[in-house]
Scaffold this motif. Structure first.
Motif, PDB file in Angstrom:
ATOM      1  N   LEU A  74       0.229  -1.441  -0.186  1.00  7.40           N
ATOM      2  CA  LEU A  74       0.167  -0.527   0.035  1.00  7.40           C
ATOM      3  C   LEU A  74       0.762   1.229  -0.452  1.00  7.40           C
ATOM      4  CD1 LEU A  74      -2.931  -0.984   3.009  1.00  7.40           C
ATOM      5  CD2 LEU A  74      -2.965  -0.965  -0.004  1.00  7.40           C
ATOM      6  N   PRO A  75       0.444   1.730  -0.655  1.00  9.87           N
ATOM      7  CA  PRO A  75       1.265   3.462  -1.069  1.00  9.87           C
ATOM      8  C   PRO A  75       1.326   3.913   0.286  1.00  9.87           C
ATOM      9  CG  PRO A  75       0.168   3.503  -2.923  1.00  9.87           C
ATOM     10  CD  PRO A  75      -0.157   2.127  -1.847  1.00  9.87           C
ATOM     11  N   HIS A  76       2.287   5.380   0.354  1.00 15.29           N
ATOM     12  CA  HIS A  76       2.464   6.079   1.450  1.00 15.29           C
ATOM     13  C   HIS A  76       1.099   7.347   0.350  1.00 15.29           C
ATOM     14  CE1 HIS A  76       2.746   9.391   3.890  1.00 15.29           C
ATOM     15  NE2 HIS A  76       3.176  10.396   3.287  1.00 15.29           N
ATOM     16  N   LYS A  77       0.161   7.758   1.004  1.00 20.18           N
ATOM     17  CA  LYS A  77      -0.650   9.188   0.576  1.00 20.18           C
ATOM     18  C   LYS A  77      -0.194   9.990   2.194  1.00 20.18           C
ATOM     19  CE  LYS A  77      -2.631   6.336  -2.938  1.00 20.18           C
ATOM     20  NZ  LYS A  77      -2.290   6.953  -4.487  1.00 20.18           N
ATOM     21  N   ARG A  78       0.021  10.784   1.928  1.00 20.40           N
ATOM     22  CA  ARG A  78      -0.067  11.954   2.009  1.00 20.40           C
ATOM     23  C   ARG A  78      -1.408  12.596   2.350  1.00 20.40           C
ATOM     24  NH1 ARG A  78       3.987  15.423  -0.171  1.00 20.40           N
ATOM     25  NH2 ARG A  78       5.367  14.251   0.479  1.00 20.40           N
ATOM     26  N   GLY A  79      -2.028  13.075   3.859  1.00 15.18           N
ATOM     27  CA  GLY A  79      -2.937  13.395   4.018  1.00 15.18           C
ATOM     28  C   GLY A  79      -3.804  12.260   4.410  1.00 15.18           C
ATOM     29  N   ALA A  80      -3.740  11.349   4.269  1.00 18.20           N
ATOM     30  CA  ALA A  80      -4.647  10.291   4.801  1.00 18.20           C
ATOM     31  C   ALA A  80      -4.547   9.921   6.101  1.00 18.20           C
ATOM     32  CB  ALA A  80      -4.410   8.773   3.801  1.00 18.20           C
ATOM     33  N   VAL A  81      -5.995   9.358   6.799  1.00 17.72           N
ATOM     34  CA  VAL A  81      -5.583   9.110   8.266  1.00 17.72           C
ATOM     35  C   VAL A  81      -4.490   8.107   8.338  1.00 17.72           C
ATOM     36  CG1 VAL A  81      -6.684   8.395   9.991  1.00 17.72           C
ATOM     37  CG2 VAL A  81      -8.164   9.573   8.095  1.00 17.72           C
ATOM     38  N   GLY A  82      -4.367   8.660   9.295  1.00 12.07           N
ATOM     39  CA  GLY A  82      -3.131   7.897  10.198  1.00 12.07           C
ATOM     40  C   GLY A  82      -1.510   7.326   9.584  1.00 12.07           C
ATOM     41  N   HIS A  83      -1.851   8.815   7.911  1.00 14.39           N
ATOM     42  CA  HIS A  83       0.200   8.850   7.636  1.00 14.39           C
ATOM     43  C   HIS A  83       0.099  10.032   7.959  1.00 14.39           C
ATOM     44  CE1 HIS A  83      -0.457   5.646   5.016  1.00 14.39           C
ATOM     45  NE2 HIS A  83      -1.937   5.371   5.331  1.00 14.39           N
ATOM     46  N   HIS A  84       1.371  10.310   8.295  1.00 20.44           N
ATOM     47  CA  HIS A  84       2.175  11.993   8.559  1.00 20.44           C
ATOM     48  C   HIS A  84       1.351  12.141   7.147  1.00 20.44           C
ATOM     49  CE1 HIS A  84       5.762  10.800   7.206  1.00 20.44           C
ATOM     50  NE2 HIS A  84       6.020  11.917   7.213  1.00 20.44           N
ATOM     51  N   HIS A  85       1.371  13.661   7.874  1.00 21.15           N
ATOM     52  CA  HIS A  85       2.124  15.228   6.141  1.00 21.15           C
ATOM     53  C   HIS A  85       3.134  14.853   5.899  1.00 21.15           C
ATOM     54  CE1 HIS A  85       2.187  18.593   4.160  1.00 21.15           C
ATOM     55  NE2 HIS A  85       0.688  17.927   3.693  1.00 21.15           N
ATOM     56  N   HIS A  86       4.257  15.859   6.846  1.00 20.36           N
ATOM     57  CA  HIS A  86       5.133  15.786   6.493  1.00 20.36           C
ATOM     58  C   HIS A  86       5.917  15.396   8.247  1.00 20.36           C
ATOM     59  CE1 HIS A  86       4.895  20.280   6.805  1.00 20.36           C
ATOM     60  NE2 HIS A  86       6.409  19.979   7.159  1.00 20.36           N
ATOM     61  N   LEU A  87       7.039  15.195   8.375  1.00 24.54           N
ATOM     62  CA  LEU A  87       8.136  15.797  10.016  1.00 24.54           C
ATOM     63  C   LEU A  87       8.800  16.689  10.177  1.00 24.54           C
ATOM     64  CD1 LEU A  87       8.339  14.759  13.206  1.00 24.54           C
ATOM     65  CD2 LEU A  87       9.729  12.815  12.041  1.00 24.54           C
ATOM     66  N   ALA A  88       9.053  17.790  10.614  1.00 18.72           N
ATOM     67  CA  ALA A  88      10.154  18.218  10.094  1.00 18.72           C
ATOM     68  C   ALA A  88      10.657  18.679  11.736  1.00 18.72           C
ATOM     69  CB  ALA A  88       9.531  20.294  10.791  1.00 18.72           C
ATOM     70  N   PHE A  89      12.578  18.938  11.296  1.00 20.81           N
ATOM     71  CA  PHE A  89      13.330  19.446  12.194  1.00 20.81           C
ATOM     72  C   PHE A  89      14.237  20.926  12.275  1.00 20.81           C
ATOM     73  CE2 PHE A  89      13.544  14.455  11.095  1.00 20.81           C
ATOM     74  CZ  PHE A  89      13.756  14.152  12.331  1.00 20.81           C
ATOM     75  N   CYS A  90      13.897  21.164  12.920  1.00 20.58           N
ATOM     76  CA  CYS A  90      15.043  22.585  13.806  1.00 20.58           C
ATOM     77  C   CYS A  90      16.222  23.017  13.288  1.00 20.58           C
ATOM     78  CB  CYS A  90      15.103  22.588  15.383  1.00 20.58           C
ATOM     79  SG  CYS A  90      12.642  23.192  16.034  1.00 20.58           S
ATOM     80  N   ALA A  91      16.772  23.807  12.868  1.00 26.22           N
ATOM     81  CA  ALA A  91      18.132  23.874  12.662  1.00 26.22           C
ATOM     82  C   ALA A  91      18.373  25.197  13.023  1.00 26.22           C
ATOM     83  CB  ALA A  91      17.632  24.606  10.980  1.00 26.22           C
TER      84      ALA A  91
END
Length: 156
Positions: A74-91
């Motif tokens: 099953l492919p990742h679907k950004r925005g689907a329930v249970g799938h992260h949209h994106h993860l951000a790290f601090c610079a």
């Protein structure tokens, strides 16, 4: 009893299609961000890598694991329930974002191990001085490395 760490992220587990395939991407990113490989298993029934930072007097761990074989197709679907949209790290600053692109993302992209979605750029829609680069892992999971001076202004 101190409550300084209450509510902070303790650990996160990210499912990937194949840990061995994703290991170059995550290893390069996490090492650059100060994480150390705490444990791993490749090629067995349960593949994983545990990346840890213990320098802030609290455990902070991000693990990658091979997805359940019955769900791996099953492919990742950004925005689907249970799938992260994106993860951000601090610079640390804008230069840190540029260095991350040069030292981590460009070599990974050249090896076909990530996609750079946006080179470092200003993102005024997120606030004055917000500067970030966006990229994806081999499965299309989106990440961001960001310098946001607005947090410093708010804390001052």
């Amino acid at each position: 009893m101190s409550h300084a760490h209450r509510g902070l992220l303790h650990h996160l587990i990210i499912s990937v299609t194949n840990v061995t395939r994703s290991a170059p991407f995550y290893g390069a990113m996490f090492r650059h961000l100060g994480y150390e490989l705490g444990g791993h298993s490749h090629g067995g029934a349960y593949e994983y890598e545990d990346w840890r930072r213990m320098d802030h007097d609290t455990p902070h761990e991000i693990s990658i694991v091979t997805a359940d074989p019955s769900l791996a197709s099953l492919p990742h679907k950004r925005g689907a329930v249970g799938h992260h949209h994106h993860l951000a790290f601090c610079a640390l600053d804008r230069v840190d974002v540029e260095r991350f692109r040069a030292e981590v993302l460009l070599p990974l992209a050249a090896a076909g191990e990530c996609i750079i979605e946006d080179a470092p750029c200003d993102c005024p829609e997120h606030g004055e001085g917000y500067y970030a680069t966006f990229f994806s892992d081999p499965d299309g999971l989106k990440y961001e490395f960001v310098f946001n001076p607005n947090h410093q202004k708010r804390d001052a």
